[in-house]
Every structure is written in C-alpha cells, then in structure tokens.
Motif scaffolding. Structure first.
Motif, PDB file in Angstrom:
ATOM      1  N   ALA A 247       0.887  -1.176   0.000  1.00 39.81           N
ATOM      2  CA  ALA A 247       0.000   0.000   0.000  1.00 39.81           C
ATOM      3  C   ALA A 247       0.921   1.220   0.000  1.00 39.81           C
ATOM      4  O   ALA A 247       1.998   1.178   0.611  1.00 39.81           O
ATOM      5  CB  ALA A 247      -0.875   0.028   1.246  1.00 39.81           C
ATOM      6  N   HIS A 248       0.533   2.279  -0.685  1.00 44.21           N
ATOM      7  CA  HIS A 248       1.370   3.480  -0.609  1.00 44.21           C
ATOM      8  C   HIS A 248       0.948   4.314   0.593  1.00 44.21           C
ATOM      9  O   HIS A 248      -0.234   4.349   0.942  1.00 44.21           O
ATOM     10  CB  HIS A 248       1.334   4.287  -1.908  1.00 44.21           C
ATOM     11  N   TYR A 249       1.916   4.948   1.228  1.00 43.47           N
ATOM     12  CA  TYR A 249       1.597   5.712   2.443  1.00 43.47           C
ATOM     13  C   TYR A 249       1.776   7.221   2.247  1.00 43.47           C
ATOM     14  O   TYR A 249       1.509   7.996   3.163  1.00 43.47           O
ATOM     15  CB  TYR A 249       2.426   5.205   3.633  1.00 43.47           C
TER      16      TYR A 249
ATOM     17  N   ARG B  79      -8.621   8.545   2.939  1.00 47.40           N
ATOM     18  CA  ARG B  79      -8.988   7.448   2.037  1.00 47.40           C
ATOM     19  C   ARG B  79      -7.774   7.032   1.197  1.00 47.40           C
ATOM     20  O   ARG B  79      -7.520   5.846   1.008  1.00 47.40           O
ATOM     21  CB  ARG B  79     -10.129   7.911   1.109  1.00 47.40           C
ATOM     22  N   ASP B  80      -7.077   8.029   0.704  1.00 44.13           N
ATOM     23  CA  ASP B  80      -5.964   7.803  -0.228  1.00 44.13           C
ATOM     24  C   ASP B  80      -4.667   8.245   0.427  1.00 44.13           C
ATOM     25  O   ASP B  80      -4.304   9.402   0.310  1.00 44.13           O
ATOM     26  CB  ASP B  80      -6.245   8.566  -1.529  1.00 44.13           C
ATOM     27  N   ASN B  81      -3.926   7.440   1.109  1.00 41.01           N
ATOM     28  CA  ASN B  81      -4.187   6.038   1.254  1.00 41.01           C
ATOM     29  C   ASN B  81      -3.841   5.593   2.677  1.00 41.01           C
ATOM     30  O   ASN B  81      -3.208   4.555   2.874  1.00 41.01           O
ATOM     31  CB  ASN B  81      -3.388   5.272   0.192  1.00 41.01           C
ATOM     32  N   ALA B  82      -4.262   6.453   3.675  1.00 37.33           N
ATOM     33  CA  ALA B  82      -4.099   6.015   5.061  1.00 37.33           C
ATOM     34  C   ALA B  82      -4.926   4.754   5.258  1.00 37.33           C
ATOM     35  O   ALA B  82      -4.528   3.824   5.984  1.00 37.33           O
ATOM     36  CB  ALA B  82      -4.553   7.114   6.022  1.00 37.33           C
TER      37      ALA B  82
ATOM     38  N   ALA C 164       6.033   7.892  -2.556  1.00 39.71           N
ATOM     39  CA  ALA C 164       5.991   8.594  -3.854  1.00 39.71           C
ATOM     40  C   ALA C 164       5.090   7.955  -4.910  1.00 39.71           C
ATOM     41  O   ALA C 164       5.340   8.101  -6.098  1.00 39.71           O
ATOM     42  CB  ALA C 164       7.418   8.742  -4.403  1.00 39.71           C
ATOM     43  N   GLU C 165       4.037   7.276  -4.452  1.00 38.71           N
ATOM     44  CA  GLU C 165       3.069   6.730  -5.419  1.00 38.71           C
ATOM     45  C   GLU C 165       2.386   7.860  -6.163  1.00 38.71           C
ATOM     46  O   GLU C 165       2.181   7.811  -7.370  1.00 38.71           O
ATOM     47  CB  GLU C 165       2.031   5.862  -4.689  1.00 38.71           C
ATOM     48  N   GLU C 166       2.059   8.911  -5.410  1.00 37.18           N
ATOM     49  CA  GLU C 166       1.320  10.033  -5.999  1.00 37.18           C
ATOM     50  C   GLU C 166       2.167  10.800  -7.019  1.00 37.18           C
ATOM     51  O   GLU C 166       1.653  11.629  -7.755  1.00 37.18           O
ATOM     52  CB  GLU C 166       0.845  10.997  -4.900  1.00 37.18           C
ATOM     53  N   LYS C 167       3.470  10.553  -7.036  1.00 36.89           N
ATOM     54  CA  LYS C 167       4.342  11.244  -7.999  1.00 36.89           C
ATOM     55  C   LYS C 167       4.532  10.420  -9.261  1.00 36.89           C
ATOM     56  O   LYS C 167       5.377  10.749 -10.101  1.00 36.89           O
ATOM     57  CB  LYS C 167       5.711  11.537  -7.365  1.00 36.89           C
TER      58      LYS C 167
ATOM     59  N   ALA D 250      -3.299  -2.439  -1.718  1.00 41.46           N
ATOM     60  CA  ALA D 250      -4.482  -1.774  -1.152  1.00 41.46           C
ATOM     61  C   ALA D 250      -4.391  -0.288  -1.446  1.00 41.46           C
ATOM     62  O   ALA D 250      -3.502   0.405  -0.946  1.00 41.46           O
ATOM     63  CB  ALA D 250      -4.552  -1.994   0.354  1.00 41.46           C
ATOM     64  N   ASP D 251      -5.294   0.213  -2.286  1.00 38.45           N
ATOM     65  CA  ASP D 251      -5.308   1.641  -2.610  1.00 38.45           C
ATOM     66  C   ASP D 251      -6.679   2.001  -3.142  1.00 38.45           C
ATOM     67  O   ASP D 251      -7.383   1.147  -3.685  1.00 38.45           O
ATOM     68  CB  ASP D 251      -4.229   1.941  -3.664  1.00 38.45           C
ATOM     69  N   GLY D 252      -7.050   3.266  -2.974  1.00 42.79           N
ATOM     70  CA  GLY D 252      -8.341   3.681  -3.502  1.00 42.79           C
ATOM     71  C   GLY D 252      -8.572   5.165  -3.302  1.00 42.79           C
ATOM     72  O   GLY D 252      -7.853   5.834  -2.564  1.00 42.79           O
ATOM     73  N   GLY D 253      -9.579   5.661  -3.982  1.00 42.34           N
ATOM     74  CA  GLY D 253      -9.908   7.076  -3.866  1.00 42.34           C
ATOM     75  C   GLY D 253     -11.062   7.315  -2.909  1.00 42.34           C
ATOM     76  O   GLY D 253     -11.397   8.470  -2.620  1.00 42.34           O
TER      77      GLY D 253
HETATM   78 ZN   LIG Z   1      -3.687   6.105  -3.829  1.00 48.75          ZN
END
Ligand SMILES: [Zn+2]
Length: 492
Positions: free
Chosen positions: A276-278, A298-301, A330-333, A358-361
């Motif tokens: 999961a990205h943090y 939600r994204d992504n705690a 750095a998933e969001e990058k 595990a990730d989601g909006g």
């Molecule tokens: Zn995400």
C-alpha cells in the motif's frame, strides 16, 4: 493449536478452518486499531504526507515501528527502509521547438516530459510509435527523433507516461539520437489536459551517476500539418530545440519493507508481496472552508491501515509462503516507490508470485469492495470467500475505461509480469460522492465509517491468507496485456 484443530476436523475441514481464520481476523483486527492508524496518518499534523516532507518520514517510522512490534523482520539487510532516490524538478521557464520555420512554444504547444536544459539543432527523423524495431530500421544518429505518443496498444496517457515514454527515451539514447519529441495524437487526450499535469513541479526518480535522459518533449498534435508530412517523407527537415530554467533538488524518500518467512519448507521460496502506498499530495490551495491540507485519509491512510493489519495478523500467524509487506513512498508522484522497488527487489521478481495492493480514492457503496485486475487474474474464488464473513462482496472494476489498474503500485508489478491486483474500497462509479474526497482537502479521517473500513481491512487480510495458502499462487488469465512480460520473467 490451529493446525491441530484443523487437521482433526475431517468432515468439513475447509469450511470450519475458514470460519476459524475469519474469527481470528475479526478478533485480531479491531475497528479501534484500524481507526487509530488512519487518524494518526491522516491528521493535520502530518500535513498530507507529501514526498520529501519531514511528515512522510514520521509516517515511515510509524509503519516500521508497527512492523517491528508485530514481529516482522526488516525486509532489506535486516532494516525496514529502502532508500528511494528521488528529486524535485521545477518546470522550465522556456521551451521552444522550431521545425523548418514554424515555432512551437511552451504551454501553448510544447510540454517538457524529461531531460534537462538544452539548446540544440538538427534534422528530424520519424519513427512511428518508436518501438525497438522502429529504431532498428531507422538511422537516428545525431538526429531529433519524432514519434507518436504511446504505442499501438496503449490506451491511456498514464501508460504512455509511465511505460512507453521512458522506454523510447532509452532507445533513442542507445541509437545515438540527440532529442526526442512525441506527438500527442492519442484519442481523447488533449494538450490542455496534459499541460496542467506536466507543467508543474514534479518529483522523479534519479539514481546517482545515472545517464541523464535525452531532452524529451511532448508536442501538440501536428499530424495534419505539412511539416509533419515532410518529416514522415524524410525530406531532411531541420530545426532547433531549446529548453531552459529547469532546476533540480534532491529529496529523501523511503519504502518501508517488512518480512514474515513462510512456514512451508517448499512454498516459503515463493514470495507474496502485500503493498500500500503511504504518501499523499501534501498541502495545496485553500478551499472555501480555508482548508489547505490534503489529509488523504482514504488515499491512502486507509490502504496503509489494511497493510498494517495484515502485518499484525501474519506476524502472529505465518503463512506457508514468505510474505513481504511494503509501504511505498511517492506513489502520488507516478508510482515511483514501487517502480524503484520492482527495479531493485529484495527477492528476485521471478520468485515473487503475487502482489496484493491496497489503494483507492474512496467508497460509495459500503456493501462491497472493488477489485482492479480481478478480471486479469485467477483470484475471484478467494476474493468472494474473503469478503463474505465480513458482510461484503467483491466486485469487478466498474470503470475499466479509466484504467485505474494502471493508477497504483500493483501496475509496477504487472508490467514486470508479476500477477497483481488492487483491493479498493467499494465503488460502483466514479461519481460525486467519490470526487468530494478524492485528492481533495475534505478527505479527513472523521468522515469515514470505521465499521466499514475495518471490514474492508479484515477482508483484505483474509484474502491475503487465502492467496498465501493456495497450492498454486494466483496466475494471469490467458490473453491479458501482461502475458509477454510474464513469459519474459519466467524465462529469466
Ligand atoms: Zn492512492
């Protein structure tokens, strides 16, 4: 105890063991604990967990301490941290391409995809989509290569951005070209849409001593202009390319990696990776309520809490297979943490049999979880089974046209051939309810229904248990887009 109990129940062994596992998970993963993880990670004090921020470092330490407390081993030389070399790149002040006598300017026609400041002139040469074969049959030495954005099979601009463009840059470099221009001629993709995305400060991977990328521009669709016909017909069209004002700045970024060794003497050689990205997007503009922190509950705690729940469960109950737990930075990058990991894995990717991400909006249906990539993989049976005890149903991605599968870290594994799925909170459409929170300031922990979120996390953990216990790990289904990569991986 568990083994003894299960082996004695001959009548309905799988059913009763399944109940036992689901009960264990329910007891072990409390709603309060899931809530506490999310409230900590998504608090205002964490300032939206932007890559390079001290708050993201605090989040990394928090995750490592949860891994440690639950008996996980450090996944990388017995430490929990994998350094990910990233840098912040400011957008150029100026960029211009002149083809023949026609000029194209930054922001109006030109975007800088990669490479640093440049000032060069030369002949243009056209390579179609710029596949390895295209480069093989074209003389690009000393020339400015022009190609179409993406590839024959690429359907989304994310895939073009993440996969095709870097490969083309490397090919162009290998074949002696001096710069690369990709024409934005992709159905449904507009220059204006991309302009906001590319013309801002970006964070990119940068390895020490790595060869810099060739100057690499994306150009407005000029396929119907005479100059394009001239380039295609190889009429030795010449011109200039200029980029200036780009500045770079090194950042600190870390993946957090924990491990639980498998207990089966044979299956332990197979690695399952739970991820999961943090990170999130930090602090931005104030909204009407005066809130500028993008908390990313939600994204992504939320997904990170599911990962931490899995770490807790498997820390006590090792699986037959070895499990790596990775919180990506750095998933969001642009999926940078997972890109770095899959290029520098701690266990060979050939032995990495499956990735559960595990990730989601956000969610708009609390009776379901949504699985990106369920249709690509042989995972349906376990997913249905994993959700049922917690009152949920697993549904297939309802909006394949958005290619959300390519929008999270599972994609980094998939493009290396490793079967991967993303386990997202339940949504049936990308509607207003989702957009209210998705990458928005109001994505606060207190707006979550923690009963639902805890059941999401429990289903995630149970799915991981079921996958880890399968005689044969989940596979790609025939005909998926990653078949070729899977073959290459197994041939290694
Ligand atoms: Zn995400």
């Amino acid at each position: 105890m568990k083994k003894w109990y299960c082996s004695l129940v001959f009548a309905f062994p799988s059913l009763l063991c399944a109940q036992k596992t689901a009960q264990d998970i329910s007891t072990d993963i409390s709603t309060h604990e899931v809530q506490a993880h999310i409230e900590f990670l998504a608090s205002d004090e964490m300032r939206g967990r932007d890559t390079g921020s001290p708050e993201l470092e605090i989040a990394a330490n928090y995750i490592a301490s949860v891994f440690k407390r639950n008996g996980l081993k450090g996944g990388i030389n017995s430490t929990f941290f994998q350094h990910v070399p990233v840098q912040r790149v400011t957008p150029p002040i100026n960029a211009e391409v002149t083809i023949d006598k026609q000029s194209f300017a930054l922001r109006q026609d030109v975007l800088v995809y990669g490479g640093g400041n440049a000032s060069l002139s030369g002949e243009f040469v056209y390579v179609g989509y710029g596949t390895a074969e295209d480069f093989e049959k074209t003389n690009t030495k000393g020339k400015i290569v022009v190609s179409l954005l993406g590839s024959q099979s690429t359907k989304s601009v994310q895939a073009a951005y993440l996969t095709d463009s870097p490969v083309k840059n490397t090919l162009a470099q290998k074949h002696g070209a001096i710069a690369l221009i990709e024409i934005i001629a992709m159905p449904g993709v507009t220059f204006e849409g991309l302009s906001n995305f590319l013309n801002r400060e970006r964070v990119v991977l940068k390895q020490e001593n790595e060869k810099p990328m060739l100057p690499h521009l994306w150009l407005r669709n000029i396929t119907d202009l005479p100059i394009m016909a001239a380039i295609k017909e190889n009429k030795k069209t010449r011109g200039n390319l200029r980029v200036n004002g780009i500045a770079t700045h090194k950042l600190t970024a870390r993946n957090v990696i924990g491990m639980v060794e498998g207990k089966d003497p044979l299956l332990k050689k197979e690695i399952m990776v739970i991820t999961a990205h943090y990170d999130h997007v930090g602090v931005g503009k104030k909204n009407a309520e005066g809130d500028s922190i993008f908390n990313g509950a939600r994204d992504n705690a939320l997904g990170t809490a599911a990962l931490l729940s899995a770490a807790k469960y498997f820390g006590k109950n090792p699986a037959p297979r070895t499990i790596l737990f990775i919180a990506f930075t750095a998933e969001e990058k642009g999926l940078l943490g997972s890109k770095w990991y899959t290029d520098h894995p701690v266990a060979a990717l050939r032995e990495t049999v499956f990735n559960l991400n595990a990730d989601g909006g956000g969610y708009n249906d609390k009776t379901i979880v949504t699985i990106n990539g369920m249709e690509y993989t042989t995972t349906e049976e376990e997913l249905v089974k994993a959700c049922q005890p917690f009152g949920l149903k697993a549904i297939i991605d309802p909006v394949p046209q958005y290619n959300l599968y390519a929008g999270s870290d599972n994609y980094s594994f998939a493009t290396k051939g490793v079967p991967a799925i993303n386990f997202a909170p339940g949504f049936r459409a990308f509607d207003e309810e989702i957009m209210k929170y998705y990458h928005q300031q109001p994505d606060h922990a207190e707006t979550l229904d923690f009963e639902y979120v805890a059941n999401y996390a429990r289903s995630f953990v149970y799915a991981a248990v079921l996958f880890s216990e399968r005689a044969k790990a989940p596979q790609w289904k025939p005909g998926v887009p990653f078949e070729e990569q899977a073959k290459q991986l197994q041939a290694k």
